[in-house]
Design a protein around this motif. Sequence first.
Motif, PDB file in Angstrom:
ATOM      1  N   TYR A 376       0.849  -1.198   0.000  1.00 23.12           N
ATOM      2  CA  TYR A 376       0.000   0.000   0.000  1.00 23.12           C
ATOM      3  C   TYR A 376       0.879   1.240   0.000  1.00 23.12           C
ATOM      4  N   SER A 377       0.729   2.061  -1.043  1.00 26.61           N
ATOM      5  CA  SER A 377       1.382   3.372  -1.076  1.00 26.61           C
ATOM      6  C   SER A 377       0.314   4.452  -1.096  1.00 26.61           C
ATOM      7  N   ASP A 378       0.469   5.392  -0.188  1.00 29.62           N
ATOM      8  CA  ASP A 378      -0.498   6.487  -0.093  1.00 29.62           C
ATOM      9  C   ASP A 378      -0.065   7.706  -0.902  1.00 29.62           C
ATOM     10  N   TYR A 379       1.056   7.575  -1.618  1.00 29.29           N
ATOM     11  CA  TYR A 379       1.668   8.740  -2.264  1.00 29.29           C
ATOM     12  C   TYR A 379       0.947   9.101  -3.553  1.00 29.29           C
ATOM     13  N   GLY A 380       0.902  10.399  -3.826  1.00 24.46           N
ATOM     14  CA  GLY A 380       0.409  10.913  -5.096  1.00 24.46           C
ATOM     15  C   GLY A 380       1.195  12.142  -5.487  1.00 24.46           C
ATOM     16  N   PHE A 406      -2.401  -5.087  -4.186  1.00 25.82           N
ATOM     17  CA  PHE A 406      -1.535  -3.936  -4.435  1.00 25.82           C
ATOM     18  C   PHE A 406      -2.451  -2.715  -4.500  1.00 25.82           C
ATOM     19  N   TYR A 407      -2.242  -1.769  -3.600  1.00 26.91           N
ATOM     20  CA  TYR A 407      -3.192  -0.666  -3.448  1.00 26.91           C
ATOM     21  C   TYR A 407      -2.453   0.664  -3.495  1.00 26.91           C
ATOM     22  N   ALA A 408      -2.737   1.483  -4.531  1.00 26.29           N
ATOM     23  CA  ALA A 408      -2.130   2.814  -4.682  1.00 26.29           C
ATOM     24  C   ALA A 408      -3.212   3.761  -5.180  1.00 26.29           C
ATOM     25  N   PRO A 409      -4.088   4.229  -4.299  1.00 26.35           N
ATOM     26  CA  PRO A 409      -5.254   4.997  -4.742  1.00 26.35           C
ATOM     27  C   PRO A 409      -4.917   6.356  -5.331  1.00 26.35           C
ATOM     28  N   ASN A 410      -3.695   6.858  -5.100  1.00 24.29           N
ATOM     29  CA  ASN A 410      -3.348   8.204  -5.554  1.00 24.29           C
ATOM     30  C   ASN A 410      -2.264   8.228  -6.617  1.00 24.29           C
ATOM     31  N   GLY A 411      -1.814   7.064  -7.071  1.00 22.93           N
ATOM     32  CA  GLY A 411      -0.705   7.067  -8.012  1.00 22.93           C
ATOM     33  C   GLY A 411      -0.710   5.859  -8.923  1.00 22.93           C
ATOM     34  N   GLY A 424      -4.443 -11.999  -6.686  1.00 23.11           N
ATOM     35  CA  GLY A 424      -5.006 -10.925  -5.873  1.00 23.11           C
ATOM     36  C   GLY A 424      -5.655  -9.892  -6.754  1.00 23.11           C
ATOM     37  N   ALA A 425      -5.257  -8.629  -6.584  1.00 26.54           N
ATOM     38  CA  ALA A 425      -5.832  -7.543  -7.370  1.00 26.54           C
ATOM     39  C   ALA A 425      -4.914  -6.334  -7.311  1.00 26.54           C
ATOM     40  N   PHE A 426      -5.021  -5.485  -8.348  1.00 28.65           N
ATOM     41  CA  PHE A 426      -4.326  -4.207  -8.397  1.00 28.65           C
ATOM     42  C   PHE A 426      -5.379  -3.107  -8.396  1.00 28.65           C
ATOM     43  N   ILE A 427      -5.299  -2.218  -7.424  1.00 27.24           N
ATOM     44  CA  ILE A 427      -6.200  -1.066  -7.376  1.00 27.24           C
ATOM     45  C   ILE A 427      -5.330   0.177  -7.310  1.00 27.24           C
ATOM     46  N   GLY A 428      -5.379   0.991  -8.358  1.00 28.98           N
ATOM     47  CA  GLY A 428      -4.526   2.174  -8.408  1.00 28.98           C
ATOM     48  C   GLY A 428      -5.196   3.318  -9.130  1.00 28.98           C
ATOM     49  N   ASN A 429      -4.540   4.478  -9.080  1.00 26.35           N
ATOM     50  CA  ASN A 429      -5.040   5.624  -9.824  1.00 26.35           C
ATOM     51  C   ASN A 429      -4.845   5.394 -11.316  1.00 26.35           C
ATOM     52  N   THR A 430      -3.666   4.844 -11.701  1.00 27.22           N
ATOM     53  CA  THR A 430      -3.405   4.402 -13.061  1.00 27.22           C
ATOM     54  C   THR A 430      -2.603   3.104 -12.989  1.00 27.22           C
ATOM     55  N   PHE A 431      -2.450   2.433 -14.163  1.00 24.61           N
ATOM     56  CA  PHE A 431      -1.751   1.153 -14.188  1.00 24.61           C
ATOM     57  C   PHE A 431      -0.978   1.036 -15.492  1.00 24.61           C
ATOM     58  N   ARG A 432       0.291   0.593 -15.367  1.00 30.71           N
ATOM     59  CA  ARG A 432       1.117   0.381 -16.553  1.00 30.71           C
ATOM     60  C   ARG A 432       1.685  -1.037 -16.524  1.00 30.71           C
ATOM     61  N   LEU A 433       1.498  -1.751 -17.633  1.00 30.15           N
ATOM     62  CA  LEU A 433       2.057  -3.086 -17.795  1.00 30.15           C
ATOM     63  C   LEU A 433       3.092  -3.025 -18.910  1.00 30.15           C
ATOM     64  N   ASN A 434       4.363  -3.215 -18.558  1.00 36.47           N
ATOM     65  CA  ASN A 434       5.389  -3.233 -19.594  1.00 36.47           C
ATOM     66  C   ASN A 434       6.311  -4.432 -19.468  1.00 36.47           C
ATOM     67  N   GLY A 435       5.903  -5.441 -18.691  1.00 35.06           N
ATOM     68  CA  GLY A 435       6.675  -6.660 -18.578  1.00 35.06           C
ATOM     69  C   GLY A 435       6.172  -7.713 -19.543  1.00 35.06           C
ATOM     70  N   SER A 436       6.604  -8.954 -19.329  1.00 39.34           N
ATOM     71  CA  SER A 436       6.216 -10.015 -20.241  1.00 39.34           C
ATOM     72  C   SER A 436       6.047 -11.338 -19.488  1.00 39.34           C
ATOM     73  N   ASN A 437       5.221 -12.178 -20.079  1.00 38.14           N
ATOM     74  CA  ASN A 437       5.021 -13.544 -19.570  1.00 38.14           C
ATOM     75  C   ASN A 437       4.560 -13.564 -18.112  1.00 38.14           C
ATOM     76  N   HIS A 438       3.637 -12.686 -17.785  1.00 36.98           N
ATOM     77  CA  HIS A 438       3.053 -12.657 -16.446  1.00 36.98           C
ATOM     78  C   HIS A 438       1.688 -13.343 -16.459  1.00 36.98           C
ATOM     79  N   ILE A 439       1.275 -13.789 -15.299  1.00 37.74           N
ATOM     80  CA  ILE A 439      -0.086 -14.293 -15.098  1.00 37.74           C
ATOM     81  C   ILE A 439      -0.672 -13.554 -13.899  1.00 37.74           C
ATOM     82  N   ILE A 440      -1.865 -12.990 -14.084  1.00 41.72           N
ATOM     83  CA  ILE A 440      -2.562 -12.299 -12.996  1.00 41.72           C
ATOM     84  C   ILE A 440      -3.860 -13.049 -12.734  1.00 41.72           C
ATOM     85  N   ASN A 441      -3.994 -13.593 -11.540  1.00 44.02           N
ATOM     86  CA  ASN A 441      -5.203 -14.328 -11.145  1.00 44.02           C
ATOM     87  C   ASN A 441      -5.984 -13.492 -10.139  1.00 44.02           C
TER      88      ASN A 441
END
Length: 463
Positions: A376-380, A406-411, A424-441
């Motif tokens: 959890y990051s509170d930073y924005g 993964f929780y970043a409501p301001n960034g 799990g889950a990703f909850i953020g202000n924005t999201f960038r995926l630039n990796g490869s061969n990942h699995i998100i359940n």
Amino acid sequence: MKKPSIHNTKERGQAIVLVAITMVIMLAFTGLAIDGGGAFLLYRDVQNATDSAALSAAFALCSEGDPVSAGLRSAAINGFEDPSNSSPNSQGAPVGSTTGTDVRVTINHPPVDGPYAGDDQFVTVEIESTKPSYFIQVVYDGPLVINARTTSQCDPGVEGVEAAPPNPLDKYAIFVGSETCGDKTIDNSGSNTEIWGGLHSNFNQDWGGNDLDVYGPVTSVGRLNNGDSSNRIYEFEERSSDPDRNRSSAQNRVAPIPMPQLYTMDDFRPNYPDPSNHGSVWQAALDAGVVAEYHSWAECGRSIDGKMVIKDTGRLNESTGQIQTGLYVSECGIEVSASASNSGITSRITFVAAGEISISGSDHTMIAWWDNLLVYSDYGYRNSGDICSKFVMKVEGSNQQFTGLFYAPNGMIEMAGSNSVFTGAFIGNTFRLNGSNHIINFDAFFSAPQPVDPEPPRFGLTE
């Protein structure tokens, strides 16, 4: 004249003894029949009165009454009354005891012995009654003592739970709340990634990468820019041998969904010198006896750019790569760099920071320690351009496994690296995926509770 025979005189003496013995035996059997029958009838009355008193006590317990008084009253109605004593038992609960020349009634709530000792749901009733003996006194000169014991229970039942409204987050593996970052709201420039769950953006989604398979709903307030035909959406969230089955290049446009405010930094901060006001999660760590590591504003160099470096805290075993179980809180950033010596190394941790958090390494398994919250990051960022382009939470490295939120409501949350699995889950202000061969359940941490029908209290005899 014939003289009496000595032999006949002895036989008459023996007859008298036999008659006496026979009379004693007959009296004993008569006593057994009369006194035994009376004892049996008394036992029946005592057992019925005990059962009735136990049921009355359990009913009073279910209706918030006094089980002891109710039990004593029922016993008296059934003919077993001689009030003379009332005293507490060894656990401080009231014991009803009525004693007299021939009756004793004892009620324990909770029971003081047996399998239900100390359990407030149970009440024990014991009635003892004495009956004088009559004919049986020729072989037994004491009174006949009849005893019966019964335990009853009040099951408090279940309070009903109404069905909660559907939670909009219970289907999204990735949820972003920004309404101002345009195509950078969800920016997919990665490759060969599977997402088992939905994606939602409060603005646009830009899929510039390739071979992104999404098994779940894709919703946006704005548009979806799918820049490569190898990116696929499977509407029914299932794998198929046919790559075109259930395939869709479209997405559903929906109204904005508010960013959920799940935590604040104060939930995690210690409070010294007043430990009575610790944050609830910090206190939970202390109570659990796990690591509670804190990096103060002074230790951050009074700069948000400062960092708690996990390696420098002494909580990282550098030979194995394992991080000690617990809570890590920083008033600036957190830097985690840990490579496990083998795939069996698992760290159970929760990272919380007021600044940036970066996680890197390889072959590591990290599982959320507290309430499914992993990071959890509170930073924005204050600058509007930085808000949409600079991460406040970044995960890179290879061959890692993560379980938690993964929780970043301001960034921005950035997922880089390769060959990692996220559950799990990703909850953020924005999201960038630039990796490869990942699995998100996706794992539904925030599913609405299921309705529960109410059940009334129930009472009855247990033994």
